[in-house]
Structures are given as structure tokens and as C-alpha cells.
Write an enzyme that holds these catalytic residues in place. Structure first.
Site, mmCIF file in Angstrom:
data_model
loop_
_atom_site.group_PDB
_atom_site.id
_atom_site.type_symbol
_atom_site.label_atom_id
_atom_site.label_comp_id
_atom_site.label_asym_id
_atom_site.label_seq_id
_atom_site.Cartn_x
_atom_site.Cartn_y
_atom_site.Cartn_z
ATOM 1 N N THR A 172 -25.473 48.387 -2.098
ATOM 2 C CA THR A 172 -25.310 47.888 -3.457
ATOM 3 C C THR A 172 -24.336 48.798 -4.191
ATOM 4 O OG1 THR A 172 -27.499 46.886 -3.495
ATOM 5 C CG2 THR A 172 -26.484 47.304 -5.620
ATOM 6 N N PHE A 174 -23.081 50.208 -7.713
ATOM 7 C CA PHE A 174 -23.560 50.442 -9.074
ATOM 8 C C PHE A 174 -22.419 50.986 -9.926
ATOM 9 C CE2 PHE A 174 -27.267 50.748 -6.383
ATOM 10 C CZ PHE A 174 -28.304 50.227 -7.130
#
Lengths: 281, 281
Positions: A172, A174
């Protein structure tokens, strides 16, 4: 103390990403909040110094809600971090005991093969780290959950098996945000353009070739676009705001020239920030 | 009988879109199925003639799962439909009785202002139409739900208030798919290019200017792109497949020439179909 707000319960992947970004600095204090909006608001109101916001997962794609918040936030982006998502089966029993697993639907979906092979019943929950709390409170050997190694440590519930996701390429991305100092300088990103990334948002006229004209300018200046994302405008259906990341520093002469040219082709343009480009591996 | 599969319970917005698309033809039979994958599979295995699939909502944005299924489906797109989402408060009580509302989290989010003004507690459910079933079974005057007018009629639970969404500009775009006949002719779309739409999927080399080169060709042929969407490739993080819709018919000479030129710039290209362009209002 550096205070960083994140969405979720303690042990959430977002918290892990914040710790990685700040190099597990001992002076970091992470603040769990229930929603993305509350995370950003805490930084706007200076209750926290930084917000960490997931914007894209390598399997599930972009987080629409995050992009919608970036559109309206007064905060600036000062960094990015790629965090590996490593799902673990967590519980008090053994592999042979487990017949039920609690977790967020996305985590359950990413471990589908493992769950099917072991004939495990699934129960969706609000988030991954929160499911560790539930399983701990239940105290049953047949009930486990899927969450991060961090969450297992925080709630002191053992890992039964790690690396249970179908696809190991699960990252992921960020963004890290803080109050805009008005100078647009972000974190130290003094390197040349290939070591910096800049994120912008723009909207264009609803006419043929409008997006092309923006891309044509990036191409002419030799700028490498790393991501383009469209999000619907809320007031006019089927019109879009575009979110573009490219390699380059907004204070570089070439980049700044390109940005002012692009601005003339757009109805609205906002520079979210320039920050050091992170590698995900 | 024309059999059309849709995702959700009877009364779902998808079912409403199918009925609109086929002009409420009496020979339509709609088949509810639990997941998008099962919807497409039922058409692939010829249990149904058509699938209807939501691809984008004017407020929430694209439906990632649908795009991922379009990438791998052998079905072809033969039509599109824009369906207005009109959320209604449904229950057996009056406005003054209601203190709790069940619905899908997206519907609850889209009626946030109404729910807050009336100080109503929310309970998330699996889908909107399913929440009507739940409320009916509970039979309590203080418990209502948010769903379509259709769902109210099907389950015979009255509408307490209609038009309760914060933003009235709430449309969902659906695609209609059927087995690929190998001719790429879709539905009758004999009109000129401005009355047809074509949907393609492609992936490009991970290098500067790769997407630009595709767009430059569309621009050169004067093609109007109506939508671009990127979805992550599952095997290589931070690389994308692009989904592009444009006005034009794939059998038109200019369009077909452009498509073969684009094909040379892409690693992979698939034409999902040409179909009559629908207007959403």
C-alpha cells in the site's frame, strides 16, 4: 514528540507505515482515529503534526475516499511510503483448531485461497487490527483473525501462520501530510528531479482533447508521469478531477515552467506537494 | 424470454437498470445473484442471455471489482445505461417513529445529512434491497431502511420519504454484456461515430511517454475520449491496465485504423465492444 494520526485501531497497517516512514523514531507518537477525515482534521487543527493516508493498494487500486479528501484539504504532501501488507493468521489455537476467521472483507478476499483450502468460515469486521481485539475477547481456540504482525504483538495474541495471502505482491502506498507552510518546500528534497516526486490535482474543460493538451505539455518537457487517477466531480456527473504524480521538483525551473503552462489549460490546479520519491522494495 | 443476471437482491438498483435498459419489456426475466463474478459466469455458461454490471457511480467513482472482471471476461459489451439512484426511506412507521436505519454503507453515506438532521442511528447491511427484507422481518415502527422505490414495491413496505440523498446528481452507469459472437458488432449501432461508443482495455510499457503515445493517436484521429480509468496489474505492483471509452464505432474506417495503430504501442489490447451511446438525462 512527533504526533502522527492514522485511521484504524492500534496495529493497523497505517500505523505500521507511519513507523516505517519515521524510521521507528522513539519520539513518534501514533494517534488512532476512526475515519480518514478525522485523521486530516487532527493535523489541520494542530492536534497532530502529521497525517498518514493510504492512497493506493497494489491489488485493490486507489482509495477513492482519500483522493476526495486530498482535493479539498489545506494540508500539503511532504512524503510517500510503500508499506508491504503481510497478512497473518492470528489466534490462540493451532492450525487444526481454526474453523472461523474474522477480518476486514478486503483482507479476507486477499487470503481467499488459504481460507478455502482450509475450509474456514469467514466473518467480516470493520478493520483488521480490530478483529484481533474481538478474537482476544472471545478467547476461543477455533476462532482466529487476519491482521498484521504488529497487531499480533500489540494485543499479545500469537501468530498461527504468516504469509497467508494469495498474492505476495501486496503493497500500500501512503502519503504523509502536514500543515502547509506556504513555501511549497515539503521535506528536504534537494536532489535532482529523478529523486523527487510532485503531486498535482486539476480539472479540465469538458471538451475533446482537454486531457491530451495537459499530457502533451508533460511530454514536451520530458516529465515522467508515474500515476494518473480520475475522480468524479461531485456537482457535475461524468466530469472528473485528475490526480497526477510525476518525477520532478516544483521549484526546478523546467517543472515550474511546465506547471504554469498546464495551469492555463485547466479550470483548476492545485499542487499537493513535492517530496522525496520512495522505492517500494 | 430474455434472461438478465444482476448482482444483489430483488429490487436492487442493478435490477432497476436492467428493466430500464430493456424498456420494461414483458419478456424480461431478471436473475439475482450474490456476486459480480457469478453474474458474468451465468452469461458465460448461457444460463442467462445478458449480464448487467455497474461500472461507475457519479459520486463514488469507478467500481474497481467490475473493471477487474472486464479485463478477463470473454463476454462483449453491447450496451450502456445510466440509472438514477433515488434513495427512499422505507419502513412501516412514520417519520417521527424512526430512530434507526439499516442500509448499505454507501447509501447511508449518501444520505448523511438527512440522517444527522433527524438524529438517526445507522446500521450497515450487505445491500440496500436486502435491508428492506430485514426491516420487514423485524416489523418495528422505529426501524426503517434506505433503498429504491422498486424495493419498497417488491417487499410491500411503504416509502416514508423519498429523495433523501444529500446530492441529487446520483447516477450509476451500467454495462450490458453478452456472449461474444466473434463479429464485434454489438447491438445495432449503425449511426455515425457520435452515436456510438467503444470500450477498450490496454496495457503499456512501463516507460516515459507510453500513455501519451496512445492519447496522441486518439487526438490525431479526432477521437473524443469520454473516460479513462487505470486499474493495477495484479502481478506487477504500480503497473496499470487502462480502460478507455471513446465515441466511435470500431467498424468505422478511421476508428479501426486508429485501433490498429494503438495496438502496436500496447503490450496488450482488447476491444470490449461498440454500443449505442446512452444519455444520462
Amino acid at each position: 514528540m512527533i504526533r502522527v494520526s492514522f485511521q484504524g485501531e492500534r496495529g493497523a497497517y497505517s500505523e505500521g507505515a507511519a513507523l516505517v516512514f519515521f524510521d521507528n523514531n522513539e519520539k513518534i507518537e501514533t494517534i488512532p482515529l476512526p475515519s480518514f477525515a478525522e485523521v486530516l482534521n487532527s493535523t489541520i487543527s494542530k492536534d497532530t503534526d502529521y497525517s498518514i493516508l493510504p492512497v493506493e493498494n497494489s491489488i485493490e487500486g486507489s482509495v477513492g475516499e482519500s483522493y476526495d479528501l486530498l482535493y479539498s484539504t489545506p494540508l500539503m504532501v511532504i512524503g510517500e511510503v510503500y508499506h508491504k501488507i503481510e497478512h497473518c493468521l492470528i489466534g490462540s489455537g493451532d492450525m487444526t483448531d481454526v474453523d472461523t476467521v474474522y477480518s476486514h472483507p478486503q483482507a479476507l478476499g486477499q487470503c481467499r485461497r488459504f481460507l478455502q483450502e482450509n475450509n474456514i468460515r469467514t466473518v467480516p469486521t470493520y478493520d483488521t487490527a480490530g478483529s484481533v481485539k474481538i478474537v482476544k475477547d472471545m478467547g476461543k481456540k477455533n476462532v482466529a483473525c487476519i491482521a498484521s504482525k504488529n497487531a499480533s504483538q500489540i494485543y499479545a495474541v500469537p501468530i498461527i501462520k504468516s504469509g497467508i495471502a494469495d498474492n505476495p505482491n501486496n503493497f500500500t502506498r501512503f502519503l504523509v501530510l502536514r500543515v502547509n507552510n506556504g513555501k511549497g518546500d515539503g521535506m528536504k528534497c534537494d536532489g535532482n528531479n529523478s529523486k523527487c516526486k510532485t503531486s498535482i490535482i486539476f480539472s479540465i474543460k469538458h471538451e475533446q482533447g482537454a486531457l491530451y493538451r495537459v499530457m502533451e505539455k508533460m511530454q514536451r518537457y520530458g516529465i515522467n508521469m508515474t500515476k494518473i487517477e480520475s475522480r468524479p466531480k461531485k456537482d457535475t456527473p461524468w466530469e472528473y478531477n485528475f490526480f497526477v504524480d510525476f518525477e520532478g521538483n516544483q521549484i526546478d525551473e523546467k517543472v515550474s515552467k511546465m506547471l504554469s503552462e498546464i495551469k492555463q489549460d485547466t479550470l483548476f490546479m492545485k499542487i499537493l506537494g513535492t517530496y522525496p520519491l520512495a522505492r517500494y522494495c
